[in-house]
Scaffold this motif. Structure first.
Motif, PDB file in Angstrom:
ATOM      1  N   THR A  74     -29.316  43.917   6.454  1.00  0.00           N
ATOM      2  CA  THR A  74     -28.325  44.374   5.489  1.00  0.00           C
ATOM      3  C   THR A  74     -28.856  44.141   4.079  1.00  0.00           C
ATOM      4  O   THR A  74     -29.684  43.259   3.851  1.00  0.00           O
ATOM      5  N   PRO A  75     -28.363  44.902   3.111  1.00  0.00           N
ATOM      6  CA  PRO A  75     -28.781  44.685   1.727  1.00  0.00           C
ATOM      7  C   PRO A  75     -28.325  43.321   1.220  1.00  0.00           C
ATOM      8  O   PRO A  75     -27.338  42.762   1.708  1.00  0.00           O
ATOM      9  N   LEU A  76     -29.046  42.818   0.247  1.00  0.00           N
ATOM     10  CA  LEU A  76     -28.663  41.579  -0.427  1.00  0.00           C
ATOM     11  C   LEU A  76     -28.879  41.766  -1.916  1.00  0.00           C
ATOM     12  O   LEU A  76     -29.921  42.265  -2.340  1.00  0.00           O
ATOM     13  N   ALA A  77     -27.900  41.358  -2.682  1.00  0.00           N
ATOM     14  CA  ALA A  77     -28.030  41.355  -4.135  1.00  0.00           C
ATOM     15  C   ALA A  77     -27.669  39.963  -4.626  1.00  0.00           C
ATOM     16  O   ALA A  77     -26.721  39.349  -4.143  1.00  0.00           O
ATOM     17  N   LEU A  78     -28.444  39.457  -5.554  1.00  0.00           N
ATOM     18  CA  LEU A  78     -28.190  38.157  -6.170  1.00  0.00           C
ATOM     19  C   LEU A  78     -28.135  38.315  -7.678  1.00  0.00           C
ATOM     20  O   LEU A  78     -28.950  39.028  -8.256  1.00  0.00           O
ATOM     21  N   LEU A  79     -27.201  37.643  -8.284  1.00  0.00           N
ATOM     22  CA  LEU A  79     -27.110  37.558  -9.739  1.00  0.00           C
ATOM     23  C   LEU A  79     -27.582  36.170 -10.128  1.00  0.00           C
ATOM     24  O   LEU A  79     -27.080  35.173  -9.608  1.00  0.00           O
ATOM     25  N   ALA A  80     -28.566  36.099 -10.998  1.00  0.00           N
ATOM     26  CA  ALA A  80     -29.067  34.802 -11.466  1.00  0.00           C
ATOM     27  C   ALA A  80     -29.003  34.766 -12.989  1.00  0.00           C
ATOM     28  O   ALA A  80     -29.362  35.736 -13.659  1.00  0.00           O
ATOM     29  N   ARG A  81     -28.530  33.650 -13.494  1.00  0.00           N
ATOM     30  CA  ARG A  81     -28.552  33.419 -14.938  1.00  0.00           C
ATOM     31  C   ARG A  81     -29.506  32.254 -15.177  1.00  0.00           C
ATOM     32  O   ARG A  81     -29.407  31.219 -14.531  1.00  0.00           O
ATOM     33  N   LEU A  82     -30.434  32.454 -16.078  1.00  0.00           N
ATOM     34  CA  LEU A  82     -31.461  31.454 -16.331  1.00  0.00           C
ATOM     35  C   LEU A  82     -31.014  30.501 -17.433  1.00  0.00           C
ATOM     36  O   LEU A  82     -30.328  30.899 -18.369  1.00  0.00           O
ATOM     37  N   THR A  83     -31.435  29.251 -17.319  1.00  0.00           N
ATOM     38  CA  THR A  83     -31.058  28.259 -18.328  1.00  0.00           C
ATOM     39  C   THR A  83     -31.757  28.522 -19.653  1.00  0.00           C
ATOM     40  O   THR A  83     -31.247  28.143 -20.703  1.00  0.00           O
ATOM     41  N   ARG A  84     -32.927  29.169 -19.581  1.00  0.00           N
ATOM     42  CA  ARG A  84     -33.607  29.603 -20.807  1.00  0.00           C
ATOM     43  C   ARG A  84     -34.363  30.894 -20.483  1.00  0.00           C
ATOM     44  O   ARG A  84     -34.880  31.068 -19.377  1.00  0.00           O
ATOM     45  N   PRO A  85     -34.407  31.814 -21.442  1.00  0.00           N
ATOM     46  CA  PRO A  85     -35.054  33.111 -21.201  1.00  0.00           C
ATOM     47  C   PRO A  85     -36.548  32.971 -20.937  1.00  0.00           C
ATOM     48  O   PRO A  85     -37.196  32.048 -21.434  1.00  0.00           O
ATOM     49  N   ILE A  86     -37.076  33.903 -20.130  1.00  0.00           N
ATOM     50  CA  ILE A  86     -38.506  33.944 -19.826  1.00  0.00           C
ATOM     51  C   ILE A  86     -39.055  35.336 -20.111  1.00  0.00           C
ATOM     52  O   ILE A  86     -38.323  36.326 -20.101  1.00  0.00           O
ATOM     53  N   ASP A  87     -40.348  35.408 -20.350  1.00  0.00           N
ATOM     54  CA  ASP A  87     -41.005  36.690 -20.541  1.00  0.00           C
ATOM     55  C   ASP A  87     -41.012  37.441 -19.218  1.00  0.00           C
ATOM     56  O   ASP A  87     -41.385  36.890 -18.181  1.00  0.00           O
ATOM     57  N   PHE A  88     -40.561  38.685 -19.259  1.00  0.00           N
ATOM     58  CA  PHE A  88     -40.506  39.514 -18.058  1.00  0.00           C
ATOM     59  C   PHE A  88     -41.219  40.838 -18.293  1.00  0.00           C
ATOM     60  O   PHE A  88     -41.027  41.798 -17.585  1.00  0.00           O
ATOM     61  N   GLU A  89     -42.024  40.883 -19.371  1.00  0.00           N
ATOM     62  CA  GLU A  89     -42.783  42.068 -19.732  1.00  0.00           C
ATOM     63  C   GLU A  89     -41.877  43.271 -19.993  1.00  0.00           C
ATOM     64  O   GLU A  89     -42.171  44.403 -19.609  1.00  0.00           O
ATOM     65  N   ALA A  90     -40.757  43.012 -20.654  1.00  0.00           N
ATOM     66  CA  ALA A  90     -39.804  44.076 -20.965  1.00  0.00           C
ATOM     67  C   ALA A  90     -40.352  44.980 -22.052  1.00  0.00           C
ATOM     68  O   ALA A  90     -41.051  44.528 -22.958  1.00  0.00           O
ATOM     69  N   ARG A  91     -40.012  46.239 -21.993  1.00  0.00           N
ATOM     70  CA  ARG A  91     -40.469  47.203 -23.001  1.00  0.00           C
ATOM     71  C   ARG A  91     -39.947  46.864 -24.389  1.00  0.00           C
ATOM     72  O   ARG A  91     -40.613  47.128 -25.377  1.00  0.00           O
ATOM     73  N   ASP A  92     -38.746  46.292 -24.445  1.00  0.00           N
ATOM     74  CA  ASP A  92     -38.191  45.948 -25.763  1.00  0.00           C
ATOM     75  C   ASP A  92     -38.687  44.587 -26.246  1.00  0.00           C
ATOM     76  O   ASP A  92     -38.338  44.146 -27.333  1.00  0.00           O
ATOM     77  N   GLY A  93     -39.499  43.894 -25.421  1.00  0.00           N
ATOM     78  CA  GLY A  93     -40.066  42.608 -25.813  1.00  0.00           C
ATOM     79  C   GLY A  93     -39.109  41.441 -25.699  1.00  0.00           C
ATOM     80  O   GLY A  93     -39.503  40.300 -25.945  1.00  0.00           O
ATOM     81  N   GLU A  94     -37.854  41.699 -25.326  1.00  0.00           N
ATOM     82  CA  GLU A  94     -36.861  40.628 -25.215  1.00  0.00           C
ATOM     83  C   GLU A  94     -37.092  39.824 -23.931  1.00  0.00           C
ATOM     84  O   GLU A  94     -37.286  40.403 -22.852  1.00  0.00           O
ATOM     85  N   PRO A  95     -37.032  38.507 -24.020  1.00  0.00           N
ATOM     86  CA  PRO A  95     -37.129  37.703 -22.798  1.00  0.00           C
ATOM     87  C   PRO A  95     -35.869  37.881 -21.952  1.00  0.00           C
ATOM     88  O   PRO A  95     -34.800  38.230 -22.465  1.00  0.00           O
ATOM     89  N   VAL A  96     -35.988  37.646 -20.670  1.00  0.00           N
ATOM     90  CA  VAL A  96     -34.917  37.868 -19.703  1.00  0.00           C
ATOM     91  C   VAL A  96     -34.194  36.562 -19.392  1.00  0.00           C
ATOM     92  O   VAL A  96     -34.828  35.526 -19.179  1.00  0.00           O
ATOM     93  N   ASP A  97     -32.857  36.624 -19.375  1.00  0.00           N
ATOM     94  CA  ASP A  97     -32.060  35.475 -18.942  1.00  0.00           C
ATOM     95  C   ASP A  97     -30.988  35.849 -17.931  1.00  0.00           C
ATOM     96  O   ASP A  97     -30.334  34.987 -17.365  1.00  0.00           O
ATOM     97  N   LEU A  98     -30.806  37.135 -17.665  1.00  0.00           N
ATOM     98  CA  LEU A  98     -29.917  37.625 -16.605  1.00  0.00           C
ATOM     99  C   LEU A  98     -30.747  38.439 -15.631  1.00  0.00           C
ATOM    100  O   LEU A  98     -31.482  39.343 -16.043  1.00  0.00           O
ATOM    101  N   VAL A  99     -30.622  38.122 -14.341  1.00  0.00           N
ATOM    102  CA  VAL A  99     -31.439  38.793 -13.336  1.00  0.00           C
ATOM    103  C   VAL A  99     -30.557  39.238 -12.179  1.00  0.00           C
ATOM    104  O   VAL A  99     -29.758  38.458 -11.654  1.00  0.00           O
TER     105      VAL A  99
END
Length: 157
Positions: A74-99
């Motif tokens: 079955t499908p699984l989806a998880l929502l994760a909130r990070l305690t501090r943002p990390i580099d995720f190689e985003a096009r806008d350059g913003e670090p990620v804290d919601l996944v």
């Protein structure tokens, strides 16, 4: 698949503290493995293979790592909130804290892209990511996500 069916009350982790993207994917694979009784290294390998194709960062601090897995029931989806943002190689350059991680059965492709699209749709507004960053519990965060789906002007997932 509607967000309320994709995410359940237990499918959020609001305090992950990875040092980088690699460690985040390891943590997510471990969480998924525990929930699905599925091989963690296989989940990790699939997530990493998808990231090698290009970052799954959506921008504005949000990441959407996703993959399809052979033998997943079955499908699984998880929502994760990070305690501090990390580099995720985003096009806008913003670090990620919601996944939002989505794992989908390989033999059941139907619904995979609409599920990803539905998550993206509810995240379009500036309000939901900000609300999710302030949620006090996983249940509250998932209620916000489900409410945003209902309020979305586009067709639900």
């Amino acid at each position: 698949m509607a967000i309320k069916k994709l995410f359940s009350g237990e499918d959020s982790v609001l305090s992950l503290s990875p040092g980088d993207k690699k460690e985040l994917l390891e943590m997510l694979a471990q969480e998924a493995s525990a929930r699905l009784s599925y091989d963690g290294p296989t989940v990790l390998d699939a997530l990493q293979a998808r990231e090698r194709l290009g970052s799954t960062a959506l921008g504005r601090g949000v990441g959407l790592p996703h993959t399809r897995l052979e033998g997943l029931g079955t499908p699984l989806a998880l929502l994760a909130r990070l305690t501090r943002p990390i580099d995720f190689e985003a096009r806008d350059g913003e670090p990620v804290d919601l996944v939002f991680m989505v794992l989908w059965p390989e033999n059941s492709a139907e619904g995979f892209l609409p599920a990803l699209s539905g998550i993206c749709r509810v995240l379009r507004g500036n309000q939901l990511p900000r609300q999710l960053r302030q949620a006090r519990s996983g249940a509250e965060a998932l209620a916000m996500l489900q409410a945003a789906e209902v309020d979305s002007p586009d067709e639900a997932v």
